[in-house]
Write a protein that holds these residues in place. Structure first.
Motif, PDB file in Angstrom:
ATOM      1  N   LEU A 110       4.036  -2.636   7.498  1.00 48.18           N
ATOM      2  CA  LEU A 110       2.951  -3.249   8.255  1.00 48.18           C
ATOM      3  C   LEU A 110       1.932  -2.196   8.632  1.00 48.18           C
ATOM      4  O   LEU A 110       2.287  -1.153   9.187  1.00 48.18           O
ATOM      5  CB  LEU A 110       3.502  -3.939   9.508  1.00 48.18           C
ATOM      6  N   GLY A 111       0.656  -2.469   8.334  1.00 50.57           N
ATOM      7  CA  GLY A 111      -0.432  -1.550   8.669  1.00 50.57           C
ATOM      8  C   GLY A 111      -1.339  -2.151   9.732  1.00 50.57           C
ATOM      9  O   GLY A 111      -1.777  -3.295   9.594  1.00 50.57           O
ATOM     10  N   GLN A 112      -1.617  -1.381  10.773  1.00 54.29           N
ATOM     11  CA  GLN A 112      -2.469  -1.848  11.863  1.00 54.29           C
ATOM     12  C   GLN A 112      -3.911  -1.399  11.617  1.00 54.29           C
ATOM     13  O   GLN A 112      -4.188  -0.202  11.551  1.00 54.29           O
ATOM     14  CB  GLN A 112      -1.957  -1.288  13.202  1.00 54.29           C
ATOM     15  N   VAL A 113      -4.833  -2.366  11.481  1.00 47.94           N
ATOM     16  CA  VAL A 113      -6.221  -2.052  11.145  1.00 47.94           C
ATOM     17  C   VAL A 113      -7.116  -2.106  12.384  1.00 47.94           C
ATOM     18  O   VAL A 113      -7.882  -1.183  12.659  1.00 47.94           O
ATOM     19  CB  VAL A 113      -6.760  -3.020  10.071  1.00 47.94           C
ATOM     20  N   MET A 114      -7.029  -3.194  13.141  1.00 43.73           N
ATOM     21  CA  MET A 114      -7.829  -3.370  14.357  1.00 43.73           C
ATOM     22  C   MET A 114      -6.915  -3.581  15.555  1.00 43.73           C
ATOM     23  O   MET A 114      -5.903  -4.269  15.455  1.00 43.73           O
ATOM     24  CB  MET A 114      -8.731  -4.613  14.240  1.00 43.73           C
ATOM     25  N   GLY A 115      -7.278  -2.975  16.694  1.00 47.61           N
ATOM     26  CA  GLY A 115      -6.535  -3.216  17.916  1.00 47.61           C
ATOM     27  C   GLY A 115      -5.173  -2.557  17.915  1.00 47.61           C
ATOM     28  O   GLY A 115      -4.792  -1.827  17.003  1.00 47.61           O
TER      29      GLY A 115
END
Length: 335
Positions: A239-244
């Motif tokens: 899982l990659g976190q892009v925003m926030g």
């Protein structure tokens, strides 16, 4: 509960057999039945009848196997706790070779930093960007989640299609809510109107299939306050976190009996506010926590339980096509 004093209902007979097989004491079982309105004499007679039934003897044998497996998992959990199993490692500049050796094949989660530095999405993605380039595109989101405690398991009841701009307006309201969320169970990546969003991503080199076809990833987008309840996936996920930011809690796969599973891959426990009176074994669970910042990735091993809450308006992507012979490892449900 007004029970017929001459007959115990089938659901109570099932409950009685299950609890006796799992080792719950006779006095405790009797108290529950009497408290539910069952005549004490009937409760005692039913317990004696259950114990003598050959089907119950088979249940006892199954329960013994179940208990043995739980004991083995407890031993494994204790051994892993002395080998870093209660720590969620954070790594940067990790080679693919070490990732697969220590984490993928080692069945360990890990937070990975620095793998998204070349992602255009980190600079481009915003609600305004989505609205400007994709506003008219029809997307699928999950609506009315707050009214259904089982919304994650019963996701088909909540599917709603709308223009992306309408969903963005709800997210832009600034309301902290779990009522609406674009979750992975949709075909939005495959939608021709959103397909160019994939050009803003990059496959982590050496870890994920670089072709990044539509069926190789998922998109999650929603307001602060969205919660993915405690559950596990049947395959490995990156899982990659892009925003926030997102708050993540993980519990090992081998501590399954401590999370009170139901519906196969879900848990009865609210990991955000666990009720240890109702779920006392959860106090023994190895809960690993982190807050994902934009640019962070987390590896979620197959079968590991995870709970996720968005702290801000959030956009995430997941990958599941790992660069290993034979493809991703899957957990096959026994029934």
């Amino acid at each position: 509960m007004n029970e017929d004093k001459s007959l115990l209902r089938p659901e109570w007979r099932q409950w009685l057999a299950e609890n006796l097989a799992l080792g719950v004491g006779s006095e405790e079982v009797q108290q529950v039945l009497v408290g539910a309105g069952v005549d004490p004499t009937l409760a005692h007679e039913e317990m004696e009848a259950v114990r003598k039934h050959p089907y119950f003897q088979a249940c006892l044998q199954v329960a013994r196997h179940f208990g043995w497996l739980e004991s083995l998992m407890d031993v494994y959990s204790e051994l892993r706790s002395q080998d870093g199993g209660r720590q969620l490692e954070v790594r940067e500049h990790l080679s693919p070779e070490e990732f697969f050796r220590r984490y993928y094949f080692g069945h360990r989660p890990v937070v990975l930093r620095g793998l998204m530095k070349d992602w255009p999405a980190l600079q481009k993605w915003s609600l305004g960007y989505f609205r400007e380039h994709f506003g008219p595109v029809e997307v699928e989101v999950m609506m009315g989640r707050d009214a259904n405690p089982e919304h994650a398991a019963q996701h088909d009841r909540h599917r709603t299609r709308m223009p992306f701009a309408d969903f963005l307006s709800m997210v832009e309201s600034g309301k902290e809510t779990n009522d609406y969320y674009m979750v992975p169970r949709n075909d939005n990546w495959r939608h021709e109107g959103l397909s160019s969003l994939r050009e803003d991503l990059r496959a982590p080199e050496g870890l994920i299939d670089p072709s990044l076809q539509a069926d190789m990833m998922t998109l999650l987008l929603g307001p602060a306050g969205t919660v993915t309840p405690l559950h596990h996936d049947n395959m490995n996920i990156l899982l990659g976190q892009v925003m926030g930011r997102k708050h993540v809690k993980l519990v090992p796969s081998y501590e399954r009996h401590r999370v009170y599973p139901h519906r196969g891959t879900f848990s009865h426990v609210d990991a955000g506010k666990p009720d240890l009176t109702a779920h006392p074994l959860f106090a023994q669970a190895s809960v690993l926590e982190t807050v994902l910042e934009p640019g962070d990735m987390v590896f979620l091993p197959v079968g590991w339980w995870h709970w996720v809450k968005a702290l801000d308006v959030s956009a995430s992507v997941t990958f599941h096509h790992f660069l290993i012979p034979g493809g991703n490892t899957h957990l096959e449900a026994p029934f």
